[in-house]
Design a protein around this motif. Sequence first.
Motif, PDB file in Angstrom:
ATOM      1  N   ALA A 177       0.823  -1.208   0.000  1.00 46.95           N
ATOM      2  CA  ALA A 177       0.000   0.000   0.000  1.00 46.95           C
ATOM      3  C   ALA A 177       0.859   1.260   0.000  1.00 46.95           C
ATOM      4  O   ALA A 177       0.432   2.310  -0.498  1.00 46.95           O
ATOM      5  CB  ALA A 177      -0.924   0.000   1.214  1.00 46.95           C
ATOM      6  N   TYR A 178       2.054   1.167   0.532  1.00 41.85           N
ATOM      7  CA  TYR A 178       2.948   2.327   0.582  1.00 41.85           C
ATOM      8  C   TYR A 178       3.503   2.653  -0.803  1.00 41.85           C
ATOM      9  O   TYR A 178       3.533   3.815  -1.216  1.00 41.85           O
ATOM     10  CB  TYR A 178       4.089   2.042   1.557  1.00 41.85           C
ATOM     11  CG  TYR A 178       5.090   3.167   1.680  1.00 41.85           C
ATOM     12  CD1 TYR A 178       4.761   4.338   2.360  1.00 41.85           C
ATOM     13  CD2 TYR A 178       6.361   3.062   1.126  1.00 41.85           C
ATOM     14  CE1 TYR A 178       5.672   5.375   2.477  1.00 41.85           C
ATOM     15  CE2 TYR A 178       7.280   4.086   1.241  1.00 41.85           C
ATOM     16  CZ  TYR A 178       6.933   5.243   1.917  1.00 41.85           C
ATOM     17  OH  TYR A 178       7.844   6.272   2.026  1.00 41.85           O
ATOM     18  N   PHE A 179       3.913   1.627  -1.526  1.00 42.41           N
ATOM     19  CA  PHE A 179       4.543   1.859  -2.827  1.00 42.41           C
ATOM     20  C   PHE A 179       3.550   1.881  -3.992  1.00 42.41           C
ATOM     21  O   PHE A 179       3.883   2.343  -5.083  1.00 42.41           O
ATOM     22  CB  PHE A 179       5.615   0.794  -3.085  1.00 42.41           C
ATOM     23  CG  PHE A 179       6.832   0.950  -2.228  1.00 42.41           C
ATOM     24  CD1 PHE A 179       7.737   1.972  -2.468  1.00 42.41           C
ATOM     25  CD2 PHE A 179       7.071   0.098  -1.164  1.00 42.41           C
ATOM     26  CE1 PHE A 179       8.868   2.131  -1.672  1.00 42.41           C
ATOM     27  CE2 PHE A 179       8.193   0.245  -0.358  1.00 42.41           C
ATOM     28  CZ  PHE A 179       9.097   1.266  -0.612  1.00 42.41           C
ATOM     29  N   VAL A 180       2.338   1.364  -3.771  1.00 40.01           N
ATOM     30  CA  VAL A 180       1.286   1.393  -4.796  1.00 40.01           C
ATOM     31  C   VAL A 180       0.097   2.126  -4.180  1.00 40.01           C
ATOM     32  O   VAL A 180      -0.849   1.505  -3.700  1.00 40.01           O
ATOM     33  CB  VAL A 180       0.897  -0.037  -5.232  1.00 40.01           C
ATOM     34  CG1 VAL A 180      -0.092   0.014  -6.395  1.00 40.01           C
ATOM     35  CG2 VAL A 180       2.127  -0.844  -5.616  1.00 40.01           C
ATOM     36  N   PRO A 181       0.120   3.449  -4.174  1.00 38.88           N
ATOM     37  CA  PRO A 181      -0.804   4.205  -3.319  1.00 38.88           C
ATOM     38  C   PRO A 181      -2.242   4.315  -3.801  1.00 38.88           C
ATOM     39  O   PRO A 181      -3.129   4.613  -3.002  1.00 38.88           O
ATOM     40  CB  PRO A 181      -0.150   5.590  -3.256  1.00 38.88           C
ATOM     41  CG  PRO A 181       0.660   5.693  -4.505  1.00 38.88           C
ATOM     42  CD  PRO A 181       1.131   4.309  -4.804  1.00 38.88           C
ATOM     43  N   THR A 182      -2.531   4.096  -5.088  1.00 40.57           N
ATOM     44  CA  THR A 182      -3.886   4.310  -5.599  1.00 40.57           C
ATOM     45  C   THR A 182      -4.372   3.119  -6.410  1.00 40.57           C
ATOM     46  O   THR A 182      -3.589   2.240  -6.789  1.00 40.57           O
ATOM     47  CB  THR A 182      -3.948   5.561  -6.500  1.00 40.57           C
ATOM     48  OG1 THR A 182      -3.146   5.329  -7.672  1.00 40.57           O
ATOM     49  CG2 THR A 182      -3.428   6.790  -5.767  1.00 40.57           C
ATOM     50  N   ILE A 183      -5.680   3.109  -6.694  1.00 43.29           N
ATOM     51  CA  ILE A 183      -6.252   2.053  -7.537  1.00 43.29           C
ATOM     52  C   ILE A 183      -5.650   2.100  -8.932  1.00 43.29           C
ATOM     53  O   ILE A 183      -5.271   1.077  -9.510  1.00 43.29           O
ATOM     54  CB  ILE A 183      -7.786   2.193  -7.616  1.00 43.29           C
ATOM     55  CG1 ILE A 183      -8.432   1.825  -6.279  1.00 43.29           C
ATOM     56  CG2 ILE A 183      -8.357   1.294  -8.717  1.00 43.29           C
ATOM     57  CD1 ILE A 183      -9.943   1.951  -6.271  1.00 43.29           C
ATOM     58  N   SER A 184      -5.561   3.293  -9.501  1.00 46.51           N
ATOM     59  CA  SER A 184      -5.068   3.421 -10.872  1.00 46.51           C
ATOM     60  C   SER A 184      -3.628   2.943 -11.001  1.00 46.51           C
ATOM     61  O   SER A 184      -3.235   2.393 -12.028  1.00 46.51           O
ATOM     62  CB  SER A 184      -5.180   4.877 -11.333  1.00 46.51           C
ATOM     63  OG  SER A 184      -4.937   4.984 -12.716  1.00 46.51           O
ATOM     64  N   SER A 185      -2.830   3.120  -9.950  1.00 42.75           N
ATOM     65  CA  SER A 185      -1.428   2.699 -10.006  1.00 42.75           C
ATOM     66  C   SER A 185      -1.269   1.189  -9.951  1.00 42.75           C
ATOM     67  O   SER A 185      -0.161   0.673 -10.074  1.00 42.75           O
ATOM     68  CB  SER A 185      -0.641   3.347  -8.863  1.00 42.75           C
ATOM     69  OG  SER A 185      -1.168   2.981  -7.606  1.00 42.75           O
ATOM     70  N   MET A 186      -2.387   0.469  -9.795  1.00 37.73           N
ATOM     71  CA  MET A 186      -2.331  -0.995  -9.781  1.00 37.73           C
ATOM     72  C   MET A 186      -2.273  -1.594 -11.178  1.00 37.73           C
ATOM     73  O   MET A 186      -2.128  -2.809 -11.322  1.00 37.73           O
ATOM     74  CB  MET A 186      -3.548  -1.565  -9.052  1.00 37.73           C
ATOM     75  CG  MET A 186      -3.508  -1.417  -7.550  1.00 37.73           C
ATOM     76  SD  MET A 186      -4.945  -2.196  -6.784  1.00 37.73           S
ATOM     77  CE  MET A 186      -4.663  -3.924  -7.196  1.00 37.73           C
ATOM     78  N   ARG A 187      -2.384  -0.753 -12.209  1.00 38.75           N
ATOM     79  CA  ARG A 187      -2.471  -1.298 -13.573  1.00 38.75           C
ATOM     80  C   ARG A 187      -1.285  -2.199 -13.906  1.00 38.75           C
ATOM     81  O   ARG A 187      -1.432  -3.190 -14.630  1.00 38.75           O
ATOM     82  CB  ARG A 187      -2.586  -0.166 -14.592  1.00 38.75           C
ATOM     83  CG  ARG A 187      -1.386   0.759 -14.673  1.00 38.75           C
ATOM     84  CD  ARG A 187      -1.479   1.654 -15.917  1.00 38.75           C
ATOM     85  NE  ARG A 187      -2.645   2.507 -15.850  1.00 38.75           N
ATOM     86  CZ  ARG A 187      -2.644   3.729 -15.324  1.00 38.75           C
ATOM     87  NH1 ARG A 187      -1.532   4.213 -14.788  1.00 38.75           N
ATOM     88  NH2 ARG A 187      -3.724   4.458 -15.317  1.00 38.75           N
ATOM     89  N   ASN A 188      -0.106  -1.863 -13.384  1.00 42.17           N
ATOM     90  CA  ASN A 188       1.079  -2.668 -13.685  1.00 42.17           C
ATOM     91  C   ASN A 188       1.091  -4.003 -12.950  1.00 42.17           C
ATOM     92  O   ASN A 188       1.924  -4.867 -13.245  1.00 42.17           O
ATOM     93  CB  ASN A 188       2.339  -1.876 -13.328  1.00 42.17           C
ATOM     94  CG  ASN A 188       2.494  -0.615 -14.163  1.00 42.17           C
ATOM     95  OD1 ASN A 188       2.120  -0.589 -15.336  1.00 42.17           O
ATOM     96  ND2 ASN A 188       3.019   0.444 -13.567  1.00 42.17           N
ATOM     97  N   TRP A 189       0.188  -4.162 -11.998  1.00 43.08           N
ATOM     98  CA  TRP A 189       0.146  -5.391 -11.210  1.00 43.08           C
ATOM     99  C   TRP A 189      -0.987  -6.316 -11.630  1.00 43.08           C
ATOM    100  O   TRP A 189      -1.082  -7.442 -11.127  1.00 43.08           O
ATOM    101  CB  TRP A 189      -0.019  -5.045  -9.723  1.00 43.08           C
ATOM    102  CG  TRP A 189       1.159  -4.320  -9.158  1.00 43.08           C
ATOM    103  CD1 TRP A 189       1.374  -2.969  -9.148  1.00 43.08           C
ATOM    104  CD2 TRP A 189       2.304  -4.903  -8.531  1.00 43.08           C
ATOM    105  NE1 TRP A 189       2.572  -2.670  -8.550  1.00 43.08           N
ATOM    106  CE2 TRP A 189       3.165  -3.842  -8.156  1.00 43.08           C
ATOM    107  CE3 TRP A 189       2.680  -6.215  -8.235  1.00 43.08           C
ATOM    108  CZ2 TRP A 189       4.377  -4.060  -7.514  1.00 43.08           C
ATOM    109  CZ3 TRP A 189       3.887  -6.436  -7.592  1.00 43.08           C
ATOM    110  CH2 TRP A 189       4.720  -5.370  -7.245  1.00 43.08           C
TER     111      TRP A 189
END
Length: 415
Positions: free
Chosen positions: A141-153
């Motif tokens: 949660a610290y390094f991937v702070p938002t829903i949109s930033s999850m796209r790479n995962w």
Amino acid sequence: MLLCLTDSWQQVGLLLVTSFNCAYVLSFSNLMLAPLGWYWGLACLIIVAAFAAYANWLLAGFHVIGDRRFIRYRDLMGYLFGKRMYYVTWFLQFATLLLGSMGFILLGGRALKEINSEFSDSPMRLQVYIVATGVVYLVFAYFVPTISSMRNWLISSAILTVIYDAAILAIVIKDGNTNKAKDYNIAGNKAEKALNAFGAMAAILVCNTSGILPEIQSTVRKPVAANMRKALVMQYTIGLAIYYGISIAGYWAYGASVSEYLPEELSGPTWAKVLINSTAFLQSIMSQHMFVAPIHEALDTKFQRLNEGMFSKYNLICRFFVRSIFFGLNILVTALFPFMGDFVNLFGSFTLFPLTFVFPSMIFLKIKGNAARTEQKLWHMAIIVFSSLMSIITTAAAVRLIISNTKMYHFFADT
């Protein structure tokens, strides 16, 4: 920070499919089917899914009202019904997400304990694994702070989901074919059966909806309603077939005594059990993040400097301490009450019935009430009344389950 209109409907659909197809939801055989049996269980699976899909489809159409776009459910309810409904929605959403977060932490702890038990005759207490899980969730949660930033995962999450689903389904079918002593009888007296049945309906709702549709929709490209509805079709077809299919297979294979954590039932081999629990743990990291991202967003908005980037020095330090406090409290409560079914039934009943069924119909009547036909008004009024009653009854059933478990176990029980 949450608003980022770059996500395709395929990306959001994949997010929904992989988030709901996690080991948490796929362990619901015990919660959804065992209290209902085959006939009522399958009937309720179909009915609840159909109504949840309809309600979310309806809500997706109200993401934009006039020229105003609502990226938070509470903002939408506050705009239409006033400040009181803003805070009611805020409370229900955050209660859902907090209880869901605790459930995921417990799931991760159970998965780690199962892995350790394959290599040790005396594994450490569940609470140790709960703490370890919470720390891993905190780092993500610290390094991937938002829903949109999850796209790479999302691809990683999808791969883990496929591995988990294929492996557990293969062993469940093998076990089901060899298990000749299946018992599908529903336990308890008439009152207990009735309350457990209502609890099962709440659990079914949990695996069909999140209560944060506007927040998820906030990242979708225009046309917002059409694209969100395409993503919902993906969830309620591909996703539904998988998480219902495995839950049904688990009940078929192990009967009414199936564990609330399905991988606990598997016969082996050891490498397969380790693989299944490992993928369950790793995939849960990403699934839980979708459900708690709105809380992180609210806390970030409150405490971070919005005129600076997400990764500025001040915001990095602030995010670390805020996330640490959040997960620290969740870890403590989860370790105190390590009963997975309690979390599921409580937030399914108390929070998701209003968020999923009551509020969308209220919105419809508020916006389109004057132009709606009489039968449409009656339909939505009936949904409001019936869903409110179901929320009260299922909440009572969930509270009863919690009281029963606290009598049966002690605080910090090593379940």
